[in-house]
Design a protein around this motif. Structure first.
Motif, short mmCIF file in Angstrom:
data_model
loop_
_atom_site.label_atom_id
_atom_site.label_comp_id
_atom_site.label_asym_id
_atom_site.label_seq_id
_atom_site.Cartn_x
_atom_site.Cartn_y
_atom_site.Cartn_z
N LEU A 261 -1.01 13.06 -4.85
CA LEU A 261 -0.20 11.98 -5.43
C LEU A 261 -0.32 11.96 -6.95
O LEU A 261 0.68 11.75 -7.66
CB LEU A 261 -0.63 10.62 -4.86
CG LEU A 261 -0.11 10.29 -3.47
CD1 LEU A 261 -0.72 8.97 -3.00
CD2 LEU A 261 1.38 10.21 -3.44
N VAL B 223 -2.15 3.70 -2.20
CA VAL B 223 -1.19 4.42 -1.36
C VAL B 223 -1.91 5.48 -0.54
O VAL B 223 -1.64 5.66 0.65
CB VAL B 223 -0.07 5.04 -2.23
CG1 VAL B 223 0.83 5.93 -1.40
CG2 VAL B 223 0.73 3.95 -2.90
N SER B 224 -2.86 6.19 -1.14
CA SER B 224 -3.64 7.20 -0.42
C SER B 224 -4.44 6.56 0.71
O SER B 224 -4.51 7.11 1.82
CB SER B 224 -4.59 7.93 -1.36
OG SER B 224 -3.88 8.61 -2.35
N TRP C 148 -3.70 3.82 2.34
CA TRP C 148 -2.77 3.43 3.40
C TRP C 148 -2.35 4.65 4.22
O TRP C 148 -2.28 4.58 5.45
CB TRP C 148 -1.55 2.74 2.80
CG TRP C 148 -0.52 2.39 3.82
CD1 TRP C 148 -0.58 1.34 4.70
CD2 TRP C 148 0.69 3.07 4.11
NE1 TRP C 148 0.53 1.34 5.51
CE2 TRP C 148 1.33 2.40 5.16
CE3 TRP C 148 1.30 4.19 3.56
CZ2 TRP C 148 2.55 2.82 5.68
CZ3 TRP C 148 2.51 4.61 4.08
CH2 TRP C 148 3.12 3.92 5.12
N LEU C 149 -2.06 5.76 3.55
CA LEU C 149 -1.61 6.95 4.25
C LEU C 149 -2.70 7.51 5.17
O LEU C 149 -2.40 7.96 6.29
CB LEU C 149 -1.17 8.02 3.26
CG LEU C 149 0.16 7.79 2.56
CD1 LEU C 149 0.35 8.79 1.43
CD2 LEU C 149 1.31 7.86 3.54
N GLY D 288 -0.53 5.82 7.83
CA GLY D 288 0.73 5.89 7.08
C GLY D 288 1.45 7.20 7.28
O GLY D 288 2.68 7.24 7.32
#
Length: 69
Positions: free
Chosen positions: A14, A47-48, A50-51, A56
């Protein structure tokens, strides 16, 4: 691959995407690039997480799979 290792790899990927996209979208002024890319880099760990830890990747993959019906 362990969860922490997947988290680190996702975070680095990311970050790389943010730098590449930010360099194309932002003007060549370093201060403005920092203002645009900085918040995105601060958001990348969330975000990482969550993924990797909240499935995610499974949810994103389900969006792109065709229905069998």
């Amino acid at each position: 691959m362990g969860d922490f290792r997947a988290f680190v790899v996702t975070l680095l990927a990311l970050d790389a995407v943010i730098f590449v996209v930010g360099s194309f979208l932002a003007p060549p002024d370093p201060f403005l690039q920092l203002l645009l890319v900085g918040p995105a880099l601060l958001l990348a760990p969330a975000v990482s997480w969550w993924l990797v830890y909240r499935d995610g990747f499974v949810r994103v993959q389900a969006l792109f799979e065709p229905d069998d019906e």
